[in-house]
Write a protein that holds these residues in place. Structure first.
Motif, PDB file in Angstrom:
ATOM      1  N   GLY A 191      -4.155  -6.576   9.211  1.00  0.00           N
ATOM      2  CA  GLY A 191      -3.779  -6.252   7.842  1.00  0.00           C
ATOM      3  C   GLY A 191      -2.421  -6.821   7.435  1.00  0.00           C
ATOM      4  O   GLY A 191      -1.995  -6.651   6.302  1.00  0.00           O
ATOM      5  N   ASP A 233      -8.384 -15.780  -1.984  1.00  0.00           N
ATOM      6  CA  ASP A 233      -9.506 -15.250  -1.197  1.00  0.00           C
ATOM      7  C   ASP A 233     -10.814 -15.836  -1.708  1.00  0.00           C
ATOM      8  O   ASP A 233     -10.940 -16.155  -2.893  1.00  0.00           O
ATOM      9  CB  ASP A 233      -9.593 -13.724  -1.344  1.00  0.00           C
ATOM     10  CG  ASP A 233      -8.532 -13.029  -0.536  1.00  0.00           C
ATOM     11  OD1 ASP A 233      -8.642 -13.017   0.693  1.00  0.00           O
ATOM     12  OD2 ASP A 233      -7.562 -12.511  -1.138  1.00  0.00           O
ATOM     13  N   ASN A 270      -4.589 -13.051   8.431  1.00  0.00           N
ATOM     14  CA  ASN A 270      -4.470 -11.609   8.263  1.00  0.00           C
ATOM     15  C   ASN A 270      -4.627 -10.964   9.643  1.00  0.00           C
ATOM     16  O   ASN A 270      -5.719 -10.828  10.155  1.00  0.00           O
ATOM     17  CB  ASN A 270      -5.568 -11.138   7.300  1.00  0.00           C
ATOM     18  CG  ASN A 270      -5.321  -9.730   6.819  1.00  0.00           C
ATOM     19  OD1 ASN A 270      -4.792  -8.900   7.550  1.00  0.00           O
ATOM     20  ND2 ASN A 270      -5.694  -9.448   5.585  1.00  0.00           N
ATOM     21  N   ARG A 309      -9.445 -15.161   3.443  1.00  0.00           N
ATOM     22  CA  ARG A 309      -8.538 -16.145   2.824  1.00  0.00           C
ATOM     23  C   ARG A 309      -9.157 -17.537   2.884  1.00  0.00           C
ATOM     24  O   ARG A 309      -9.762 -17.911   3.897  1.00  0.00           O
ATOM     25  CB  ARG A 309      -7.199 -16.158   3.563  1.00  0.00           C
ATOM     26  CG  ARG A 309      -6.458 -14.851   3.592  1.00  0.00           C
ATOM     27  CD  ARG A 309      -5.958 -14.376   2.268  1.00  0.00           C
ATOM     28  NE  ARG A 309      -5.137 -15.316   1.570  1.00  0.00           N
ATOM     29  CZ  ARG A 309      -4.437 -15.006   0.465  1.00  0.00           C
ATOM     30  NH1 ARG A 309      -4.474 -13.773  -0.036  1.00  0.00           N
ATOM     31  NH2 ARG A 309      -3.712 -15.902  -0.136  1.00  0.00           N
ATOM     32  N   THR A 338       0.841  -1.199   0.000  1.00  0.00           N
ATOM     33  CA  THR A 338       0.000   0.000   0.000  1.00  0.00           C
ATOM     34  C   THR A 338       0.878   1.253   0.000  1.00  0.00           C
ATOM     35  O   THR A 338       0.577   2.240  -0.673  1.00  0.00           O
ATOM     36  CB  THR A 338      -0.949   0.006   1.211  1.00  0.00           C
ATOM     37  OG1 THR A 338      -1.630  -1.250   1.225  1.00  0.00           O
ATOM     38  CG2 THR A 338      -1.957   1.120   1.126  1.00  0.00           C
ATOM     39  N   GLN A 345      -3.971  -6.876  -3.486  1.00  0.00           N
ATOM     40  CA  GLN A 345      -2.923  -7.692  -2.870  1.00  0.00           C
ATOM     41  C   GLN A 345      -1.549  -7.174  -3.315  1.00  0.00           C
ATOM     42  O   GLN A 345      -1.456  -6.479  -4.333  1.00  0.00           O
ATOM     43  CB  GLN A 345      -3.027  -9.142  -3.362  1.00  0.00           C
ATOM     44  CG  GLN A 345      -4.390  -9.768  -3.221  1.00  0.00           C
ATOM     45  CD  GLN A 345      -4.427 -11.167  -3.796  1.00  0.00           C
ATOM     46  OE1 GLN A 345      -4.191 -11.357  -4.987  1.00  0.00           O
ATOM     47  NE2 GLN A 345      -4.716 -12.150  -2.968  1.00  0.00           N
TER      48      GLN A 345
HETATM   49  O1  PRX Z   1      -7.097 -11.388   2.008  1.00  0.00           O
HETATM   50  C1  PRX Z   1      -7.056 -10.196   1.273  1.00  0.00           C
HETATM   51  C2  PRX Z   1      -6.762  -9.042   2.220  1.00  0.00           C
HETATM   52  O2  PRX Z   1      -5.369  -8.864   2.198  1.00  0.00           O
HETATM   53  C3  PRX Z   1      -4.766  -9.801   1.298  1.00  0.00           C
HETATM   54  C4  PRX Z   1      -3.575  -9.180   0.611  1.00  0.00           C
HETATM   55  O3  PRX Z   1      -2.619  -8.857   1.559  1.00  0.00           O
HETATM   56  P1  PRX Z   1      -1.306  -8.087   1.124  1.00  0.00           P
HETATM   57  O4  PRX Z   1      -0.690  -8.736  -0.067  1.00  0.00           O
HETATM   58  O5  PRX Z   1      -0.480  -7.938   2.340  1.00  0.00           O
HETATM   59  O6  PRX Z   1      -1.816  -6.667   0.647  1.00  0.00           O
HETATM   60  C5  PRX Z   1      -2.517  -5.866   1.549  1.00  0.00           C
HETATM   61  C6  PRX Z   1      -2.758  -4.514   0.941  1.00  0.00           C
HETATM   62  C7  PRX Z   1      -3.350  -4.517  -0.413  1.00  0.00           C
HETATM   63  C8  PRX Z   1      -5.862 -10.177   0.356  1.00  0.00           C
HETATM   64  O7  PRX Z   1      -5.591 -11.391  -0.296  1.00  0.00           O
HETATM   65  N1  PRX Z   1      -7.412  -7.799   1.768  1.00  0.00           N
HETATM   66  C9  PRX Z   1      -6.815  -6.711   1.256  1.00  0.00           C
HETATM   67  N2  PRX Z   1      -7.723  -5.734   1.041  1.00  0.00           N
HETATM   68  C10 PRX Z   1      -8.926  -6.215   1.408  1.00  0.00           C
HETATM   69  C11 PRX Z   1      -8.726  -7.536   1.864  1.00  0.00           C
HETATM   70  N3  PRX Z   1      -9.756  -8.295   2.283  1.00  0.00           N
HETATM   71  C12 PRX Z   1     -10.989  -7.759   2.253  1.00  0.00           C
HETATM   72  N4  PRX Z   1     -11.252  -6.507   1.844  1.00  0.00           N
HETATM   73  C13 PRX Z   1     -10.255  -5.690   1.421  1.00  0.00           C
HETATM   74  N5  PRX Z   1     -10.537  -4.453   1.039  1.00  0.00           N
END
Ligand code: PRX
Length: 679
Positions: A555, A531, A552, A546, A342, A446
């Protein structure tokens, strides 16, 4: 029951880039039916040293039975992302525009940086990197706090075609060492120490341990450049008052303790003093690597997700513009650390590609008080605010009076990212922070997707609390059942994508096979997110979480295997199984079942040693909430651990379902009896 639907407010829609669902559908259709025209129109605003060839605009294969998986966008075109973010914007007259308002951990410590000044610093540091022998394609590791220098390092790498590999500065020395070795980084950039809230973190000391460990594994980092952050802070406060009572009062003593190796280490300010402030950008191919960023892997070994220059530029820029509806005079703030995706896409690349003014915040939402976020929004008159549900839930607990003390009326768009946002938190965000006047963008994406893939657009999408709504331009989601059959209309299944958008990852660094196996083997022809999602009667998508072995926590994505391997490395432990348990603030937390070796007693001491070891091997954010004694684990006759049952035990729910396939059914009752009292 019908869902509550929140329409965008007229003042948000009126001037938005996309004002109605009709407009959204039209643009979306174009992005799917004619991606070349759609993305070419966007690409025109950027500089391409070798122009884009429409014949080679995009190509891909998602089906392993048809050959290797690959994704290519804008093949043959050359550019430089740093040139596009800085020089191009300066040419457009934005040289004196603020790129970043920097807000330190301590509210009295803040500064700002214009586009012109940023370019000067970037060019100087690019020359420093060159002087250390860094060339196009070399990897540069970054383990830094949220300071402006991290922006400078990132852009300096991209200016000379080097590949940055940022490791979140909350990871432990062990985790950093693994990443240094895997990426074979030549140089590591860090800072002496940093305060996060009241906690002082000695980053350079952690780097030293990591570099020693990397050396033991056969990889030597040649140079380490250190930003003098804590000492600057001390000098700043000393000049203000001899008796500053803030958290930084005793900090000066730590500067002299910064561990040092003269052959390898140098101070940032010494290196920058005489560096040349001009540096011609290195033109690179659109498909050359831009950065790698590690994400948890199922085997416990992290994967270096690799993104390339051209497609990522287009995608970060376009999602930023539309999802936040960013207009030239807006002030935007994303609270994410640059160490996560992010931060890459929506603190650095997306905003700068749009010539935006952003706030960059070093501290935490709770320091010096739990109103810090609201105070900052008020201070900089923030228009778009982007944070994580875990932060919202944590701040909700402290009551409504904190946000109510501030004028938050500048806000127009509120973003959420990283985990599902529960309707209660959504509504608090909407009502208390947005005063029912803002659109909420619940952005699903992601590390691998590079940018938002499912998200509302503020000016047009009617919102449903908890739904990430509809796909972004160029993204075609599908839901599949266990057998890979498409779910049409309402239903729930695996969330997959049937074609690439420009910002999708290209490979796992150094392990293309792992890339194919992880994302493309479950359903041939599809990128599998890992997911689950549900489509409702109105076509809205709801991410259900997931459906693989990932957890998670606040986050932070991690794999159960990663934590289990930490636990089983302990000499007293035979076996461990980790499951997630819902948590009111963190979203999920870790619940660990541990079987000690024969004859070893499970004691509080062992449990705390195990907690400590997870903290040391991964990082503090991975600390287990519960470690339970497990004389045995519920396994099938073939030896597979039935995690579904462990998840029930973790929440003390006796509705465990069918246990007849277990080799020993009695273990379930034993585990219920062994739940710790405080669990
Ligand atoms: O499970 C989903 C969750 O975070 C995962 C991705 O994590 P990462 O690669 O660390 O990136 C996080 C920032 C983009 C996804 O596979 N996730 C992310 N955003 C959401 C979410 N689950 C639900 N709603 C979201 N808005």
């Amino acid at each position: 029951m019908k869902d509550d639907v929140y329409e965008p407010k007229p003042h948000v829609s009126e001037n938005a880039y996309v004002r109605s669902m009709i407009e959204y559908r039209k643009l979306y259709r174009k992005s799917i039916e004619n991606p070349v025209d759609f993305w070419s129109d966007i690409a025109k605003q950027f500089h391409w040293e070798t122009p884009i060839d429409r014949q080679k605009f995009w190509s891909y294969n998602f089906d392993t039975s048809k050959g290797p998986v690959y994704v290519k966008w804008l093949e043959g075109a050359t550019t430089n992302i740093c040139y596009n973010l800085l020089d191009r914007n300066i040419r457009l007259g934005l040289g004196d525009k603020i790129a970043f308002y920097w807000e330190g951990n301590d509210p009295e410590d803040y500064s700002r940086l214009t586009y012109k000044k940023l370019r000067e610093e970037v060019c100087k540091f690019a020359n420093v990197l060159k002087s250390k022998g860094v060339e196009k394609g070399d990897r540069v590791a970054i383990y830094m706090p949220m300071v402006l220098e991290i922006v400078v390092v990132i852009l300096a790498c991209s200016r000379i075609g080097a590949v940055h590999s940022i490791v979140f500065a909350g990871f432990s020395a062990d985790a950093l060492a693994d990443r240094l070795v895997d990426s074979q980084c030549k140089v590591l950039i860090t800072a002496d120490s940093v305060y996060r809230g009241e906690k002082l973190l000695h980053l350079k000391a952690i780097c030293d341990t990591a570099m020693d460990k990397a050396k033991e594994q056969g990889h030597e980092v040649k140079h380490c450049i250190v930003v003098r952050h804590l000492q600057r802070l001390n000098a700043f406060f000393e000049s203000k008052t001899q008796n500053h009572n803030g958290c930084n009062g005793d900090a000066k003593n730590h500067y002299d303790e910064t561990p040092w190796n003269d052959d390898r280490d140098s101070w940032w300010h010494d290196e920058m003093e005489d560096a040349d402030p001009s540096c011609y950008p290195v033109w690179v191919s659109a498909e050359d690597p831009l950065f790698m960023l590690y994400t948890s892997g199922s085997t416990g070994k992290p994967k270096g997700v690799l993104h390339t220059v051209g497609g990522y530029l287009l995608y970060a820029a376009t999602t930023f513009k539309y999802v936040f509806d960013y207009k030239p005079d807006d002030v935007y703030w994303c609270t994410a650390d640059v160490g996560w995706i992010t931060g890459h896409s929506y603190v650095i690349y997306g905003p700068l590609a749009n010539g935006a003014t952003s706030v960059m915040f070093e501290g935490t939402p709770f320091y010096p008080n739990v109103d810090r976020f609201w105070a900052i929004i008020n201070k900089y008159k923030v228009n778009q605010f982007y944070t994580a549900p875990t932060a919202i839930r944590a701040l909700m607990k402290y009551g409504d009076e904190h946000p109510q003390k501030y004028d938050l009326s500048s806000l127009r768009v509120l973003g959420s990212v990283g985990e599902p946002i529960n309707p209660e938190a959504w509504l608090w965000y909407y009502k208390l922070i947005g005063n029912e006047q803002c659109s909420i963008a619940d952005t699903f994406w992601q590390t691998e997707t590079g940018g938002h893939v499912i998200t509302p657009l503020p000016g047009c999408t009617p919102m449903k609390p908890g739904s990430a709504t509809f796909p972004f331009f160029g993204v075609q989601p599908e839901l599949l059942d266990e057998n890979g059959e498409k779910i049409i209309g309402e239903g729930e299944g695996y969330l997959v994508f049937n074609r690439p958008w420009p910002g999708i990852m290209r490979t796992v660094y150094g392990d293309h096979k792992r890339f194919e196996e992880t994302y493309f083997s479950r359903f041939p022809g599809y990128y599998c997110t890992g997911d689950g999602a549900r489509r409702d009667a109105d076509g809205y998508l709801w991410i259900t979480g997931r459906i693989d072995d990932k957890l998670n926590v606040s986050g932070h994505l991690m794999s159960t295997a990663e934590v289990e391997s930490c636990l089983t490395e302990h000499p007293s432990v035979t076996e461990a199984a980790v499951v997630s348990r819902p948590h009111p603030v963190k979203g999920e937390c870790l619940y660990c079942f541990v079987t000690p070796n024969d004859g070893i007693e499970f004691t509080n001491k062992l449990a705390s040693e195990l907690s400590k070891s997870v903290r040391e091997k991964i990082g503090p954010f991975a600390m287990p909430d519960v470690i339970q004694y497990a004389p045995g684990l519920p396994k099938t006759r073939s030896g597979k651990i039935m995690r579904r049952i462990l998840r029930k035990i973790a929440i003390n729910d006796r509705n465990v379902g069918d246990t007849s396939t277990l080799a020993d059914e009695s273990i379930v009752e034993i585990l219920f009896k062994n739940r710790p009292e405080n669990a």
